[in-house]
Motif scaffolding. Sequence first.
Motif, PDB file in Angstrom:
ATOM      1  N   GLN A  97       0.804  -1.226   0.000  1.00 34.10           N
ATOM      2  CA  GLN A  97       0.000   0.000   0.000  1.00 34.10           C
ATOM      3  C   GLN A  97       0.833   1.270   0.000  1.00 34.10           C
ATOM      4  OE1 GLN A  97      -3.107   0.390   2.834  1.00 34.10           O
ATOM      5  NE2 GLN A  97      -4.121  -1.511   2.315  1.00 34.10           N
ATOM      6  N   SER A  98       2.072   1.197   0.436  1.00 36.72           N
ATOM      7  CA  SER A  98       2.884   2.401   0.568  1.00 36.72           C
ATOM      8  C   SER A  98       3.182   3.068  -0.769  1.00 36.72           C
ATOM      9  CB  SER A  98       4.209   2.069   1.267  1.00 36.72           C
ATOM     10  OG  SER A  98       5.006   1.211   0.449  1.00 36.72           O
ATOM     11  N   ILE A  99       2.978   2.378  -1.876  1.00 39.25           N
ATOM     12  CA  ILE A  99       3.241   2.956  -3.191  1.00 39.25           C
ATOM     13  C   ILE A  99       2.200   4.008  -3.565  1.00 39.25           C
ATOM     14  CG2 ILE A  99       1.945   1.218  -4.511  1.00 39.25           C
ATOM     15  CD1 ILE A  99       4.068   1.347  -6.662  1.00 39.25           C
ATOM     16  N   PHE A 100       1.010   3.937  -2.980  1.00 36.21           N
ATOM     17  CA  PHE A 100      -0.111   4.769  -3.415  1.00 36.21           C
ATOM     18  C   PHE A 100      -0.239   6.075  -2.626  1.00 36.21           C
ATOM     19  CE2 PHE A 100      -1.351   0.348  -4.242  1.00 36.21           C
ATOM     20  CZ  PHE A 100      -1.599   0.422  -5.599  1.00 36.21           C
ATOM     21  N   ARG A 101      -0.871   7.079  -3.290  1.00 34.02           N
ATOM     22  CA  ARG A 101      -1.347   8.259  -2.580  1.00 34.02           C
ATOM     23  C   ARG A 101      -2.662   7.852  -1.909  1.00 34.02           C
ATOM     24  NH1 ARG A 101       1.202  12.953  -4.260  1.00 34.02           N
ATOM     25  NH2 ARG A 101       2.077  12.895  -6.370  1.00 34.02           N
ATOM     26  N   ALA A 102      -2.677   7.701  -0.619  1.00 32.66           N
ATOM     27  CA  ALA A 102      -3.884   7.233   0.072  1.00 32.66           C
ATOM     28  C   ALA A 102      -5.026   8.230  -0.057  1.00 32.66           C
ATOM     29  CB  ALA A 102      -3.570   6.969   1.545  1.00 32.66           C
ATOM     30  N   TYR A 103      -4.703   9.506  -0.325  1.00 31.57           N
ATOM     31  CA  TYR A 103      -5.725  10.549  -0.442  1.00 31.57           C
ATOM     32  C   TYR A 103      -6.170  10.768  -1.883  1.00 31.57           C
ATOM     33  CZ  TYR A 103      -1.341  12.998  -1.332  1.00 31.57           C
ATOM     34  OH  TYR A 103      -0.105  13.351  -1.806  1.00 31.57           O
ATOM     35  N   THR A 115      -7.859  -4.459  -0.227  1.00 27.00           N
ATOM     36  CA  THR A 115      -6.560  -4.066   0.308  1.00 27.00           C
ATOM     37  C   THR A 115      -5.826  -3.121  -0.623  1.00 27.00           C
ATOM     38  OG1 THR A 115      -6.422  -6.235   1.339  1.00 27.00           O
ATOM     39  CG2 THR A 115      -4.402  -4.950   1.269  1.00 27.00           C
ATOM     40  N   ILE A 116      -5.826  -3.431  -1.929  1.00 30.77           N
ATOM     41  CA  ILE A 116      -5.074  -2.647  -2.895  1.00 30.77           C
ATOM     42  C   ILE A 116      -5.805  -2.633  -4.230  1.00 30.77           C
ATOM     43  CG2 ILE A 116      -2.702  -2.786  -2.046  1.00 30.77           C
ATOM     44  CD1 ILE A 116      -2.396  -5.442  -3.265  1.00 30.77           C
ATOM     45  N   PRO A 117      -5.595  -1.595  -5.070  1.00 33.38           N
ATOM     46  CA  PRO A 117      -6.250  -1.558  -6.378  1.00 33.38           C
ATOM     47  C   PRO A 117      -5.720  -2.635  -7.320  1.00 33.38           C
ATOM     48  CG  PRO A 117      -5.472   0.610  -5.714  1.00 33.38           C
ATOM     49  CD  PRO A 117      -4.861  -0.375  -4.780  1.00 33.38           C
ATOM     50  N   ASN A 118      -6.484  -2.880  -8.373  1.00 33.21           N
ATOM     51  CA  ASN A 118      -6.031  -3.770  -9.429  1.00 33.21           C
ATOM     52  C   ASN A 118      -5.119  -3.029 -10.398  1.00 33.21           C
ATOM     53  OD1 ASN A 118      -7.622  -5.902  -8.470  1.00 33.21           O
ATOM     54  ND2 ASN A 118      -9.393  -5.209  -9.630  1.00 33.21           N
ATOM     55  N   GLN A 119      -4.445  -3.789 -11.257  1.00 37.95           N
ATOM     56  CA  GLN A 119      -3.629  -3.244 -12.339  1.00 37.95           C
ATOM     57  C   GLN A 119      -2.683  -2.155 -11.866  1.00 37.95           C
ATOM     58  OE1 GLN A 119      -7.118  -3.288 -15.433  1.00 37.95           O
ATOM     59  NE2 GLN A 119      -5.196  -3.141 -16.556  1.00 37.95           N
ATOM     60  N   VAL A 120      -1.677  -2.583 -11.106  1.00 41.12           N
ATOM     61  CA  VAL A 120      -0.654  -1.675 -10.601  1.00 41.12           C
ATOM     62  C   VAL A 120       0.498  -1.697 -11.594  1.00 41.12           C
ATOM     63  CG1 VAL A 120       0.857  -1.125  -8.683  1.00 41.12           C
ATOM     64  CG2 VAL A 120      -1.380  -2.156  -8.260  1.00 41.12           C
ATOM     65  N   THR A 121       0.587  -0.639 -12.405  1.00 46.86           N
ATOM     66  CA  THR A 121       1.548  -0.592 -13.502  1.00 46.86           C
ATOM     67  C   THR A 121       2.490   0.579 -13.303  1.00 46.86           C
ATOM     68  OG1 THR A 121      -0.088  -1.548 -15.013  1.00 46.86           O
ATOM     69  CG2 THR A 121       1.785  -0.429 -16.011  1.00 46.86           C
TER      70      THR A 121
END
Length: 405
Positions: A97-103, A115-121
């Motif tokens: 999760q730390s890769i994402f902007r949580a906001y 937990t996390i979005p799909n298609q993390v590219t």
Amino acid sequence: MSSAPRNPPFRAEHIGSLLRPEELVKKRYAIASKTESPDSLAPVEQKAIKEIVKLQQDCGIHSITNGEYSRHQFWGTFFETLQGMEEINLREGGYDQSIFRAYAPDVKSFMHAKTIPNQVTIATGKIKHTGTSSFLPELKFLQSLLPKEQWKDIKLTLTSPSWYHFRYGPKKAYVNNAYSNDDEYFADVAKAYQTELKILYDNGLRNGQVDDPNLAYFCSEAMLEGWKKDPENFQTADEQLDAYIKFYNACFERPSDFHLGIHLCRGNYMGSKHFSEGAYDRIASKLFNDLNVSTYYLEYDTPRAGGFEPLKTLPKNKNVVLGVVTSKFPELEDQKEMVERVYKAADYVAEGSKQSREEALQRLCVSPQCGFASHAEGNALEHEDMRKKLQLIRSIADEVWPGQP
């Protein structure tokens, strides 16, 4: 200043995605689960596209799309097919999760459900177009269904240049050995985007629409507050918006007869959820005056987008497609009320341009506020509801602009 282009956009428009038939949705999931062969998809998909093209024609829509029936998600597979880009969610232990902007509004919604979005590219190497377009087969099949004189009307929806940049934290859209800063990353994405547009243009595309949730997020007070509190950000939200506009303009270099529009989406997730709110006032002047597109497809179906006042900054050489009819729910809007809203919007355009209402109306069109099925499952309405919405759009256009396509 040249006049705003027309035909496209058409007076009666829609945003691109349309409800998929159940047979097509089930087929894609069966193939994904490996219970059916990938070879079984094409006949089902092509049959569905033929039927949805006929529906658009029957409803009097001239900007024909394939309903995005060749895709599972609205953004397609542009980034996934570029050299240097990798779906790291396919790697075991590829990210957390730390890769994402949580906001980021869409990330926040995704994480609420899972937990996390799909298609993390992300970029794991230098980005380069392979010379093969994953969108070209969509265009070619649509061309096979229409006479050549209508090919210029075909509308292909395109991926936002920042789709796989904004959702990740600062400098997390790429690994360290791929790029050291955003400028390097943006430069290579822009070259790839220009290649994509050239391939599509050389094959007859003259009408493109970029689907972009990210620019609308700069209208969201919740997002902006999250941005301020993020210690990793190395620039303000305003500076990031400026950087995006410069980046987009590099991506959007194109011949003068290639009509390009951009749809500012506020979210269209499963179950008719939206992601963000906030009036266009904060970004309107930069959006309308600095971004190199001809047409803006704006969501105006609910108060979450604010009023029409920002349209006072619309230049005379650009169009706005007013998304006053919702694609999210089946209740049918009152035609008289929608016509009055179009006139109200025109009055603001006229005030800003020092024109008459009739002159301002020449730069306006009408549409649903978003697609009907940005994701495979679609919004919370039925196929017949969608048909009635498209017919309503046509009726509104016929009342405001009689005799115009």
